[in-house]
Design a protein around this motif. Structure first.
Motif, PDB file in Angstrom:
ATOM      1  N   PRO A   1       0.835  -1.212   0.000  1.00  0.00           N
ATOM      2  CA  PRO A   1       0.000   0.000   0.000  1.00  0.00           C
ATOM      3  C   PRO A   1       0.869   1.261   0.000  1.00  0.00           C
ATOM      4  N   ASP A   2       1.645   1.416  -1.052  1.00  0.00           N
ATOM      5  CA  ASP A   2       2.572   2.533  -1.182  1.00  0.00           C
ATOM      6  C   ASP A   2       1.892   3.653  -1.957  1.00  0.00           C
ATOM      7  N   LYS A   3       1.791   4.829  -1.370  1.00  0.00           N
ATOM      8  CA  LYS A   3       1.088   5.916  -2.040  1.00  0.00           C
ATOM      9  C   LYS A   3       1.849   6.447  -3.252  1.00  0.00           C
ATOM     10  N   TYR A   4       3.085   6.026  -3.451  1.00  0.00           N
ATOM     11  CA  TYR A   4       3.860   6.457  -4.599  1.00  0.00           C
ATOM     12  C   TYR A   4       3.793   5.452  -5.745  1.00  0.00           C
ATOM     13  N   ARG A   5       3.129   4.330  -5.540  1.00  0.00           N
ATOM     14  CA  ARG A   5       3.039   3.273  -6.541  1.00  0.00           C
ATOM     15  C   ARG A   5       1.756   3.431  -7.347  1.00  0.00           C
TER      16      ARG A   5
ATOM     17  N   ASP B   1       2.919  -1.254 -13.904  1.00  0.00           N
ATOM     18  CA  ASP B   1       3.053  -0.608 -12.611  1.00  0.00           C
ATOM     19  C   ASP B   1       4.318   0.221 -12.575  1.00  0.00           C
ATOM     20  N   GLY B   2       4.345   1.147 -11.641  1.00  0.00           N
ATOM     21  CA  GLY B   2       5.491   2.024 -11.496  1.00  0.00           C
ATOM     22  C   GLY B   2       5.353   2.851 -10.241  1.00  0.00           C
ATOM     23  N   TYR B   3       6.286   3.742 -10.048  1.00  0.00           N
ATOM     24  CA  TYR B   3       6.282   4.603  -8.871  1.00  0.00           C
ATOM     25  C   TYR B   3       6.945   5.921  -9.228  1.00  0.00           C
ATOM     26  N   ALA B   4       6.852   6.876  -8.335  1.00  0.00           N
ATOM     27  CA  ALA B   4       7.460   8.183  -8.559  1.00  0.00           C
ATOM     28  C   ALA B   4       8.248   8.612  -7.329  1.00  0.00           C
ATOM     29  N   VAL B   5       9.364   9.262  -7.585  1.00  0.00           N
ATOM     30  CA  VAL B   5      10.201   9.811  -6.527  1.00  0.00           C
ATOM     31  C   VAL B   5      10.772  11.135  -7.030  1.00  0.00           C
ATOM     32  N   ASN B   6      10.580  12.183  -6.246  1.00  0.00           N
ATOM     33  CA  ASN B   6      11.177  13.492  -6.544  1.00  0.00           C
ATOM     34  C   ASN B   6      10.964  13.957  -7.979  1.00  0.00           C
ATOM     35  N   GLY B   7       9.756  13.877  -8.473  1.00  0.00           N
ATOM     36  CA  GLY B   7       9.433  14.395  -9.803  1.00  0.00           C
ATOM     37  C   GLY B   7       9.762  13.478 -10.960  1.00  0.00           C
TER      38      GLY B   7
ATOM     39  N   GLY C   1      -1.470   1.493 -25.129  1.00  0.00           N
ATOM     40  CA  GLY C   1      -2.529   2.137 -24.355  1.00  0.00           C
ATOM     41  C   GLY C   1      -2.177   2.312 -22.892  1.00  0.00           C
ATOM     42  N   LEU C   2      -1.642   1.270 -22.272  1.00  0.00           N
ATOM     43  CA  LEU C   2      -1.290   1.370 -20.858  1.00  0.00           C
ATOM     44  C   LEU C   2      -0.090   2.293 -20.639  1.00  0.00           C
ATOM     45  N   SER C   3       0.878   2.248 -21.540  1.00  0.00           N
ATOM     46  CA  SER C   3       2.025   3.155 -21.429  1.00  0.00           C
ATOM     47  C   SER C   3       1.568   4.606 -21.564  1.00  0.00           C
ATOM     48  N   TYR C   4       0.707   4.846 -22.535  1.00  0.00           N
ATOM     49  CA  TYR C   4       0.177   6.197 -22.751  1.00  0.00           C
ATOM     50  C   TYR C   4      -0.572   6.683 -21.509  1.00  0.00           C
ATOM     51  N   GLU C   5      -1.404   5.840 -20.955  1.00  0.00           N
ATOM     52  CA  GLU C   5      -2.188   6.256 -19.790  1.00  0.00           C
ATOM     53  C   GLU C   5      -1.305   6.465 -18.564  1.00  0.00           C
ATOM     54  N   PHE C   6      -0.246   5.681 -18.426  1.00  0.00           N
ATOM     55  CA  PHE C   6       0.709   5.892 -17.337  1.00  0.00           C
ATOM     56  C   PHE C   6       1.291   7.302 -17.445  1.00  0.00           C
ATOM     57  N   VAL C   7       1.690   7.691 -18.648  1.00  0.00           N
ATOM     58  CA  VAL C   7       2.241   9.032 -18.874  1.00  0.00           C
ATOM     59  C   VAL C   7       1.195  10.094 -18.555  1.00  0.00           C
ATOM     60  N   GLN C   8      -0.058   9.866 -18.961  1.00  0.00           N
ATOM     61  CA  GLN C   8      -1.112  10.848 -18.711  1.00  0.00           C
ATOM     62  C   GLN C   8      -1.391  11.021 -17.216  1.00  0.00           C
ATOM     63  N   VAL C   9      -1.398   9.939 -16.476  1.00  0.00           N
ATOM     64  CA  VAL C   9      -1.594  10.034 -15.027  1.00  0.00           C
ATOM     65  C   VAL C   9      -0.473  10.864 -14.417  1.00  0.00           C
TER      66      VAL C   9
ATOM     67  N   ARG D   1       1.357  13.135 -15.926  1.00  0.00           N
ATOM     68  CA  ARG D   1       1.183  14.517 -16.378  1.00  0.00           C
ATOM     69  C   ARG D   1       0.133  15.233 -15.536  1.00  0.00           C
ATOM     70  N   ARG D   2      -0.990  14.561 -15.318  1.00  0.00           N
ATOM     71  CA  ARG D   2      -2.082  15.174 -14.563  1.00  0.00           C
ATOM     72  C   ARG D   2      -1.725  15.415 -13.097  1.00  0.00           C
ATOM     73  N   SER D   3      -0.744  14.695 -12.583  1.00  0.00           N
ATOM     74  CA  SER D   3      -0.359  14.892 -11.183  1.00  0.00           C
ATOM     75  C   SER D   3       0.216  16.285 -10.955  1.00  0.00           C
ATOM     76  N   GLY D   4       0.832  16.851 -11.976  1.00  0.00           N
ATOM     77  CA  GLY D   4       1.460  18.163 -11.839  1.00  0.00           C
ATOM     78  C   GLY D   4       2.774  18.140 -11.076  1.00  0.00           C
ATOM     79  N   LYS D   5       3.179  16.976 -10.614  1.00  0.00           N
ATOM     80  CA  LYS D   5       4.396  16.875  -9.807  1.00  0.00           C
ATOM     81  C   LYS D   5       5.499  16.071 -10.496  1.00  0.00           C
ATOM     82  N   ILE D   6       5.160  15.404 -11.584  1.00  0.00           N
ATOM     83  CA  ILE D   6       6.128  14.544 -12.259  1.00  0.00           C
ATOM     84  C   ILE D   6       6.573  15.229 -13.546  1.00  0.00           C
ATOM     85  N   HIS D   7       7.901  15.338 -13.710  1.00  0.00           N
ATOM     86  CA  HIS D   7       8.452  16.085 -14.831  1.00  0.00           C
ATOM     87  C   HIS D   7       9.268  15.221 -15.792  1.00  0.00           C
ATOM     88  N   GLU D   8       9.510  13.973 -15.424  1.00  0.00           N
ATOM     89  CA  GLU D   8      10.209  13.063 -16.334  1.00  0.00           C
ATOM     90  C   GLU D   8       9.800  11.632 -16.019  1.00  0.00           C
TER      91      GLU D   8
END
Length: 134
Positions: A14-18, A34-40, A61-69, A71-78
């Motif tokens: 239950p990782d909020k970054y995953r 699946d994936g996760y984010a750290v520091n943008g 489709g899944l790769s595209y949607e991962f990128v869109q999620v 992008r929409r977070s506003g906190k991920i830049h790469e």
């Protein structure tokens, strides 16, 4: 099946970054990523796809949607989507088509000169992934 997949999610930490995204085709699981984010920076970690779902472009489709999620977070830049596999152009093509570019991350690698020449000669692609040099 959808029910089996949903039941297996209880085992995911239950990782909020995953982030886990699933693609359903009808009521069957076609695949998930699946994936996760750290520091943008977001990291696409795993993608699992049913062979019979590949014709539906579920990978794209899944790769595209991962990128869109991200992008929409506003906190991920790469976004990082695995290693560059120059010896398998067909594996690299979808990444290039979606706009992913190869970026070299500076690192310091020291290899004994005899071993360096041997690895470069015998395993050029592994040497490239280790050092970023051809």
């Amino acid at each position: 099946s959808k029910a089996t997949y949903l039941a297996s999610l209880k085992n995911v930490t239950p990782d909020k970054y995953r982030l886990v995204l699933a693609g359903l085709i009808g009521d069957k699981l076609g695949g998930y990523i699946d994936g996760y984010a750290v520091n943008g920076t977001a990291y696409m970690v795993n993608g699992y796809y049913a062979t019979d779902a590949l014709s539906t472009s579920i990978v794209t489709g899944l790769s595209y949607e991962f990128v869109q999620v991200c992008r929409r977070s506003g906190k991920i830049h790469e976004i990082v989507d695995g290693l560059h596999v120059r010896e398998n152009a067909t594996q690299d093509l979808p990444k290039k088509t979606m706009g992913f570019s190869v970026e070299y991350i500076p690192s310091k690698v020291w290899i004994n000169s005899v071993m360096k020449n041997l690895v470069r000669w015998r395993y050029p692609h592994k040497y490239y992934r280790l050092t970023g040099q051809g």
